[in-house]
Design an enzyme around this catalytic site. Structure first.
Site, PDB file in Angstrom:
ATOM      1  N   ASP A  89       0.809  -1.214   0.000  1.00  0.00           N
ATOM      2  CA  ASP A  89       0.000   0.000   0.000  1.00  0.00           C
ATOM      3  C   ASP A  89       0.846   1.269   0.000  1.00  0.00           C
ATOM      4  O   ASP A  89       0.532   2.237  -0.692  1.00  0.00           O
ATOM      5  CB  ASP A  89      -0.924   0.010   1.222  1.00  0.00           C
ATOM      6  N   CYS A 202       4.031  -1.440   8.682  1.00  0.00           N
ATOM      7  CA  CYS A 202       4.064  -0.037   9.111  1.00  0.00           C
ATOM      8  C   CYS A 202       3.758   0.088  10.597  1.00  0.00           C
ATOM      9  O   CYS A 202       2.857  -0.560  11.126  1.00  0.00           O
ATOM     10  CB  CYS A 202       3.096   0.785   8.281  1.00  0.00           C
ATOM     11  N   GLU A 453      -7.070   3.996  -1.286  1.00  0.00           N
ATOM     12  CA  GLU A 453      -6.935   4.787  -0.066  1.00  0.00           C
ATOM     13  C   GLU A 453      -6.488   6.204  -0.401  1.00  0.00           C
ATOM     14  O   GLU A 453      -5.812   6.435  -1.401  1.00  0.00           O
ATOM     15  CB  GLU A 453      -5.921   4.139   0.879  1.00  0.00           C
ATOM     16  N   SER A 479      -6.102   5.053   4.600  1.00  0.00           N
ATOM     17  CA  SER A 479      -5.049   4.247   5.209  1.00  0.00           C
ATOM     18  C   SER A 479      -5.223   4.242   6.716  1.00  0.00           C
ATOM     19  O   SER A 479      -5.789   5.175   7.298  1.00  0.00           O
ATOM     20  CB  SER A 479      -3.686   4.838   4.844  1.00  0.00           C
TER      21      SER A 479
END
Length: 572
Positions: A89, A202, A453, A479
């Site tokens: 992403d 992340c 997103e 996100s």
């Protein structure tokens, strides 16, 4: 423990199909992979990961898969390693590639089911790292309903710059600060070069960590595993243990359907609220529940949201990263705290064969004096930060994340865009002013296609200092790194002829987190007139995105691709 204990013969409940004389050709192929006569007497257990070299979230997963194989071998089964896809992403964000992100969730689910089903494995371990890996794996696990364990690749360590922790979202927000004149290009470059120091998902309470946590709470990952950092010894040990655990599940006769109950999903939502998880949790938990044949709706999120306080001071709205939570006790310590105060169902069975309460006895409480998790008496917010909104702009619902947002009600004029790129251009050109409501439409599951997103856009708005002054609405997604006055998943989407398709620049829009309202000051008569004047563009119809656009359901139903009519199949 639920489930009937199996005999040695029963354990090979699928791979025994290779035993007969007529399956000699099949065995010939398997012998070429290293199997011997003795190995044909043991269960075949798959290890399938989303390993790829394109992202830190997944770059280490192949090596972790080897550790899972060791655990499987130690329990007397034959491990077979597989690979499936991932879409990163953070790399796809703000590009046409972002349309493939949510699409990849269902491709991952289908490919795992195809690989595990096509090769008649008796059980499997699924290993994931980036956002859609987790729900994709779980959809496959629920659909197959054979013994399986999900193992998370772990969270990334925080980056360090000038003595402060930074992460990927720091870079996204740096663009807005640069545009606003608060940072130079060289300062942004320094953030860029230090934000991601190694492997792992992340680092805040973003989507990857949210979904890994939710899966642990559901009982489909080993206790404690979701908060183990990617590069820790604990992570290596929990991956090897996952291999052992799945063979033990097989021996116990324990299946995902024994674990994935209504109560399990209620607990997953509860912990997501307490930790301030991603808006994507609504979409993915709905899809996972659908695969598990568990009734779950958007309204269930609001019921739990009203009862569960937000406790975690985690990024994006807080100051700590997920590794900090690990250092003060991790997800099990949070679950112990919530269980002790009556928020969780402690009698549910999990993949260990033990109940939630039995698992948690083995873990320590939150570290005394820690600052990551606030006490129930003094929460970050008295109720949960994920709110489902309804109104004439979103009759089927929309999702807002209000952690860190001081504004309870925003009323302002709409500035409507049919793409994120157009909205970003307007924000960077200072055409969006305080009080505005930025609307990005035709980016839903069908319209995107793929429901991209809006992190690039939302981060620029926050970076320019407008996070509490400009509302951002979309039929697309956000996100897990997004915060500010944002509302996504507006349903029905524009591509389906939802009211958002008929909103015009200048219309007054209301977003109210107390009344859970999202509405536009447009009369029914005017809306009908606009509807007659509007032509909805045709569905995208090429390749995998075309297939997705034609098959995907509403975001309010989890954006699933197998939402058949009950009268056709009996599956709701």
């Amino acid at each position: 423990m639920k489930g009937k204990a199996m005999t040695d013969k029963d354990i090979r409940h699928r791979s025994k199909i290779y035993d007969s004389m007529v399956k000699s050709p099949n065995r010939a192929m398997l012998r070429a992979t290293g199997m011997t006569d003795k190995d044909f007497e043991t269960p075949i257990v798959g290890v399938i990961s989303t390993w790829a070299e394109n992202t830190p979230c997944n770059i280490h997963l192949h090596d972790l898969g080897k550790l899972a194989k060791e655990g499987i071998k130690a329990e007397g089964a034959w491990p077979v390693q597989y690979g499936t896809i991932t879409v990163a992403d953070g790399i796809a964000m703000g590009t046409p590639g972002m349309r493939f992100s949510l699409t990849s969730r269902d491709i991952i689910a289908d490919s795992i089911e195809a690989a595990m089903g096509g090769h008649n494995v008796d059980a499997f371990v699924a290993i994931g790292g980036c956002d859609k890996n987790m729900p994709g794996s779980m959809i496959a696990i629920a659909n197959m309903d054979i013994p399986a364990v999900f193992a998370y690749g772990g969270t990334i360590a925080p980056g360090k710059l000038d003595g402060k922790d930074i992460d990927l979202v720091s870079v996204f927000e740096g663009i807005g600060k640069w545009n606003h004149g608060d940072l130079t290009a060289e300062e942004v470059r320094r953030i860029e070069c230090n934000a991601c120091p190694g492997p792992g998902g992340c680092g805040g309470m973003y989507t990857a960590n949210t979904m890994a946590t939710a899966i642990e709470v559901l009982g489909m990952s080993l206790p404690g595993s979701s908060s183990h950092p990617a590069e820790s010894k604990d992570k290596q040990e929990d991956i090897e243990a996952a291999g052992r655990a799945v063979v033990k599940m097989l021996k116990m006769g324990l299946k995902p359907s024994d674990i994935l109950t209504r109560e399990a999903f209620e607990d997953a939502i509860t912990v997501t609220m307490a930790l301030g998880g991603s808006t994507n949790a609504t979409l993915h938990l709905l899809a996972m529940a659908h695969a598990a044949n568990v009734e779950l709706t958007l309204d269930d999120f609001n019921v739990i949201q009203e009862k569960v306080p937000h406790l975690a001071d985690l990024k994006p709205s807080g100051q700590y990263v997920f590794q900090d939570l690990y250092e003060v006790g991790g997800v099990p310590a949070v679950m112990k705290y919530l269980l002790a105060n009556g928020f969780l169902h402690g009698d549910r069975i999990t993949c260990t064969g033990k109940t939630v309460a039995e698992n948690l006895v083995e873990f320590a409480d939150l570290t005394p004096g820690q600052k990551v998790i606030m006490p129930l008496e003094n929460p970050k917010r008295a109720d949960g930060p994920l709110i489902i909104l309804h109104g004439n702009l979103a009759p089927d619902g929309a999702v807002a994340k209000v952690s860190g947002v001081k504004v309870r009600r925003h009323v302002g004029p709409a500035k409507v865009f049919d793409s994120e790129e157009a909205a970003i251009d307007a924000v960077l050109a200072d055409e969006v002013v305080d009080g505005d409501v930025v609307v990005v439409r035709y980016v839903g599951p069908k319209g995107g296609p793929g429901m991209p997103e809006m992190l690039s856009l939302s981060s620029i708005i926050v970076g320019k200092g407008q996070g509490d002054k400009v509302a951002l609405l979309t039929d697309g997604r956000f996100s897990g790194g997004t915060y500010g006055l944002v509302v996504g998943h507006i349903a029905p989407e524009a591509q389906d002829g939802g009211p958002i398709a008929y909103l015009r620049t200048g219309d007054m829009v209301t977003v109210d987190q107390d009344t859970k309202e999202i509405s536009m000051a447009v009369s029914d008569e005017e809306l009908a007139k606009r509807k007659a004047e509007t032509t909805i563009p045709p569905l995208y119809s090429r390749g995998v995105l075309g297939k997705y656009a034609h098959m995907v359901s509403s975001a309010a139903k989890g954006a699933v691709t197998d939402f058949w009519k009950p009268e056709e199949t009996g599956k709701k």
